[in-house]
Design a protein around this motif. Structure first.
Motif, PDB file in Angstrom:
ATOM      1  N   VAL A 192      -1.526 -10.035  12.311  1.00 22.71           N
ATOM      2  CA  VAL A 192      -1.704  -9.993  11.121  1.00 22.71           C
ATOM      3  C   VAL A 192      -0.327  -9.653  10.708  1.00 22.71           C
ATOM      4  N   LEU A 193       0.396 -10.785   9.702  1.00 23.70           N
ATOM      5  CA  LEU A 193       1.435 -10.626   9.221  1.00 23.70           C
ATOM      6  C   LEU A 193       1.658 -10.061   7.805  1.00 23.70           C
ATOM      7  N   LEU A 194       1.798  -8.159   7.463  1.00 20.55           N
ATOM      8  CA  LEU A 194       1.748  -7.944   6.151  1.00 20.55           C
ATOM      9  C   LEU A 194       3.025  -7.723   5.290  1.00 20.55           C
ATOM     10  N   PRO A 195       2.964  -7.981   4.165  1.00 22.18           N
ATOM     11  CA  PRO A 195       4.288  -7.748   3.759  1.00 22.18           C
ATOM     12  C   PRO A 195       5.110  -6.426   3.657  1.00 22.18           C
ATOM     13  N   VAL A 196       6.615  -6.135   4.394  1.00 23.02           N
ATOM     14  CA  VAL A 196       6.739  -4.828   4.482  1.00 23.02           C
ATOM     15  C   VAL A 196       6.450  -3.689   3.361  1.00 23.02           C
ATOM     16  N   ASP A 197       6.490  -4.546   2.144  1.00 23.41           N
ATOM     17  CA  ASP A 197       5.585  -3.066   1.311  1.00 23.41           C
ATOM     18  C   ASP A 197       4.722  -2.500   1.415  1.00 23.41           C
ATOM     19  N   ASN A 198       3.165  -3.107   2.363  1.00 15.36           N
ATOM     20  CA  ASN A 198       2.139  -2.735   2.355  1.00 15.36           C
ATOM     21  C   ASN A 198       1.756  -2.129   3.472  1.00 15.36           C
ATOM     22  N   LYS A 199       3.005  -1.432   4.171  1.00 14.35           N
ATOM     23  CA  LYS A 199       3.097  -0.396   5.547  1.00 14.35           C
ATOM     24  C   LYS A 199       2.226   0.909   4.766  1.00 14.35           C
ATOM     25  N   LYS A 200       2.307   1.119   3.013  1.00 17.74           N
ATOM     26  CA  LYS A 200       1.416   2.369   2.714  1.00 17.74           C
ATOM     27  C   LYS A 200      -0.225   2.174   2.906  1.00 17.74           C
TER      28      LYS A 200
END
Length: 783
Positions: free
Chosen positions: A738-746
């Motif tokens: 799954v590819l997620l935006p880096v800002d969604n690590k939280k």
């Protein structure tokens, strides 16, 4: 023979002691004689020459006076008339002649005989200037006394003004003034006329002052008595009228009962006076008046509000925690927040009730959480649904000037629950509406503001009511439709949809036992295997919550009950092989990952109100004039994302090895299947861009990769929401990366550990990284 000569011839006279009475010279009066010695003295006087000596007793209570009990100075008088009364009493009429002083008592038995020294005749010559001035002062003062006392006839004053002899003036006035016996005796003992006037003048001034004070007191008391008498008279009239009309239960009794209730609730002085005025108005209005019913309704509302009543919070954190765990699976943030509030309440008694906003999809248990919180706190629970409310009066009430006015639902609910610190659930706050009748969301601003709701004022009540101790809990499916000012007053707690494992656990622990009990079954009558429950979750429901899951379990229970009754069986086991028999053909299926890598097809992740889902975005380039065709019922946001993606691709033609004239000689058609379902939201930008690039380059997209994120014109990847739901959808579809935006690590803290182990998460911040992981072969990159 005249009276003066008679007095000189007789020095020894019978004496009658007078009780509380003083006789002055030139004074004619009558009194009753009843004591034996007094009657004997009177008879002796009548036998002789009718002359008698009258002197007052020092103490009127003495019934058998001696020589020491009688004043020395008295009045020589002549008996004018005698009249025998029933009971051996004699009424005698006497006329005072002159003053006299007792020189000695000649005898005491059978009556008093005294030797009297008489006063010489008063000088009738013209009084001097000082005496004349004193006489005028006495007369003027006596006139004021008459005005103040209002007990002396004006004719007496006319007689007084004609007297020119100082001593006689003083005696006449003294005889007509109400003085104490010792004061009259003092005037009588003043043989000097000038001294006599001075003593009388002093007494008159004192009496006038006393009379003025007495008049003020009498006036004040009379007003009070008149008011009381008037009210009593009017009440009696009212009772009589009501009795004639057949109204035995009078308004007066009702008013008295209202006032008793008002004293019990102990309001502030200002509020007490306001409500008391309303109660008193009932007495002034006729029973047939329409306003009487309005006032009575208003008073009933005010007196029945819980002004002082409140329940005691349960301060046992362990027990409260156990109750929350017993009622709900998961929801750790909510439980932790409630326990924090309870811990603070143990240290601070003045803690205001929090305003919590539970946000999540339908069926996750937001409403039932409110009930559990009330049970954990040992508070009463009240629920108010705001869905579709569009009238401000629903919150603040109607003004009493309107026909049929009632308080708002806030005050109505507080009266219903009868405590000032309940758990108050405002359900569906995101579905408030507004029209010409007002904006209820704005009306809620005061209710949900901890700094204002301590004196919330309802339009109907018109008196402030304290809501600061109420724990308000609001629920919403989304924050987008909640006004920003209202949202700012609430503490938002997000409740995400349940995972497959969480639904399975909830079904086993809560839903299945509950439905078995509700349908009259026993635990031994029905068993549903874990695999069957998992199939129900995946194939018969599509939701974030567990509402439909409970319905399906209830559906099974009904069919089992029917078999138990008809076939007399005692045990039914549900497994995947016989599940179709009870629930029919599976209603839903989740789109699984493709079996092979394909060109122009990218898999995206979407959030819906029933949970996450995967979407396949298909792109086909065709010969044309550079048109962009979008189908699949896309919303405005997704259309803009598609255009932004095309612009990014045109800016990267060389790096992507794409035909530089594709925008003029090719039409690009972007399609998302299931066109009957509206789709919108800022999360499919990179997916559409990847599919377009794949179709233009001929490079396939990996079948096991799914992605979500928004794209900018420069290729940056922006954060999105609903990560947990989207990741769970990817797991169901068999996605491994799954590819997620880096800002969604939280947001990774929300992902269950078992899901993290099965899926590889890649956090990207630029479109180049997306292509690197999504495409089968690596594209040219000049960075």
């Amino acid at each position: 023979m005249d009276d003066e000569k008679i007095i000189k011839d007789y020095k020894t006279l019978p004496l009658i002691p007078l009780r509380g009475l003083t006789v002055f010279p030139h004074m004619v009066l009558h009194f009753d004689v009843g004591r034996e010695r007094s009657i004997n003295a009177l008879e002796e006087a009548m036998v002789e020459d009718q002359m008698i000596f009258l002197s007052a007793q020092k103490e009127a209570e003495t019934s058998s006076p001696t020589a020491d009990d009688v004043y020395e100075v008295g009045t020589v008088a002549k008996v004018k008339q005698m009249l025998k009364l029933p009971g051996d009493n004699i009424r005698v009429l006497v006329e005072g002649i002159k003053r006299g002083r007792v020189k000695k008592f000649v005898q005491e038995i059978p009556y008093f005989v005294v030797e009297v020294e008489e006063q010489e005749n008063e000088d009738e010559s013209e009084p001097d200037t000082e005496t004349e001035a004193l006489m005028r002062s006495v007369v003027d003062t006596f006139e004021k006394y008459i005005e103040a006392s209002n007990k002396i006839s004006p004719e007496i004053f006319i007689t007084i003004t004609e007297i020119e002899i100082p001593g006689r003036l003083a005696d006449t006035i003294s005889a007509n003034v109400v003085l104490k016996p010792n004061q009259k005796q003092e005037v009588l003992e003043a043989f000097d006329p000038l001294e006599r006037l001075e003593v009388l003048y002093r007494f008159l001034l004192e009496e006038i002052e006393i009379l003025e004070i007495e008049k003020k007191i009498n006036t004040r008391v009379k007003k009070q008595i008149n008011k009381v008498q008037k009210e009593y008279y009017l009440r009696e009239q009212l009772r009589a009228i009501q009795k004639e009309l057949g109204e035995d239960e009078g308004v007066l009794e009702e008013v008295e009962e209202y006032k008793k209730q008002l004293k019990k609730i102990q309001l502030s002085k200002e509020l007490h006076q306001k409500i008391e005025r309303e109660i008193d108005r009932l007495l002034k209005l006729p029973a047939s008046s329409a306003e009487t019913g309005v006032i009575r309704n208003y008073i009933d509302w005010v007196l029945n509000l819980p002004w002082k009543k409140e329940t005691k919070d349960r301060m046992d954190l362990k027990k409260s925690s156990a109750i929350l765990e017993e009622d709900h699976h998961g929801l750790e943030k909510v439980k932790e927040r409630i326990l924090e509030y309870l811990a603070i309440r143990q240290l601070s008694k003045s803690m205001k009730g929090p305003i919590l906003c539970l946000v999540g999809p339908p069926g996750v248990g937001k409403t039932s959480i409110g009930k559990s919180i009330a049970r954990a706190l040992n508070r009463k629970f009240v629920r108010m649904s705001l869905g579709g409310v569009r009238d401000e009066a629903e919150i603040r009430g109607h003004r009493r000037t309107y026909i049929g006015a009632i308080p708002g639902r806030i005050i109505s609910s507080m009266r219903q629950v009868n405590t000032k610190n309940p758990v108050f659930l405002l359900d569906e706050i995101d579905k408030l509406a507004s029209d010409f009748r007002g904006d209820p969301a704005s009306a809620l601003l005061e209710v949900l503001d901890p700094e204002q709701n301590h004196d919330f004022t309802d339009h109907f009540m018109e008196v402030p009511f304290n809501l600061s101790k109420v724990m308000f809990i609001t629920t919403a499916n989304t924050l987008d439709t909640i006004p920003r000012a209202l949202l700012d007053r609430m503490e938002v707690i997000r409740i995400p949809g349940y995972t497959e494992d969480e639904k399975l656990s909830i079904a086993e622990k809560y839903l299945l036992p509950k439905q078995i009990k509700d349908h009259g079954l026993k635990e031994d009558n029905l068993k549903i295997s874990e695999k069957a429950l998992r199939d129900i979750v995946n194939n018969y429901t599509r939701e974030s919550g567990v509402r439909n899951l409970e319905r399906q379990i209830a559906n099974i229970c009904r069919k089992v009950v029917k078999r138990v009754v008809e076939e007399k069986i005692q045990y039914v086991r549900i497994n995947p092989s016989n599940l179709n028999k009870y629930l029919g053909t599976p209603q839903f299926h989740y789109e699984m990952a493709s079996q092979k890598d394909e060109v122009g097809i990218a898999r995206g992740l979407a959030w819906t109100r029933v949970g996450g889902d995967t979407i396949s975005i298909e792109v086909t380039p065709m010969k044309g004039t550079g048109k962009l065709v979008l189908t699949g019922q896309l919303g405005d946001v997704m259309k803009e994302s598609a255009r932004a993606g095309i612009s990014y691709i045109r800016s990267r033609i060389d790096q992507l090895e794409i035909d530089p004239d594709f925008h003029s000689n090719k039409d690009i058609h972007i399609h998302i299947p299931e066109g009957g379902t509206p789709k919108d939201g800022p999360s499919a930008g990179i997916t559409m861009a990847t599919a377009v690039i794949s179709s233009l380059t001929g490079v396939p997209v990996r079948k096991d990769v799914a992605m979500t994120g928004e794209i900018t014109l420069r290729g940056r990847v922006l954060s999105i929401g609903g990560v947990k739901e989207k990741v769970l959808a990817a797991k169901r579809a068999g996605i491994t990366k799954v590819l997620l935006p880096v800002d969604n690590k939280k947001d990774m803290d929300e992902i269950p550990d078992n899901v993290k182990k099965k899926i590889e998460f890649v956090f990207v911040e630029h479109m180049d990284q997306v292509l690197e992981h999504a495409m089968v072969r690596e594209l040219k990159n000049d960075n």
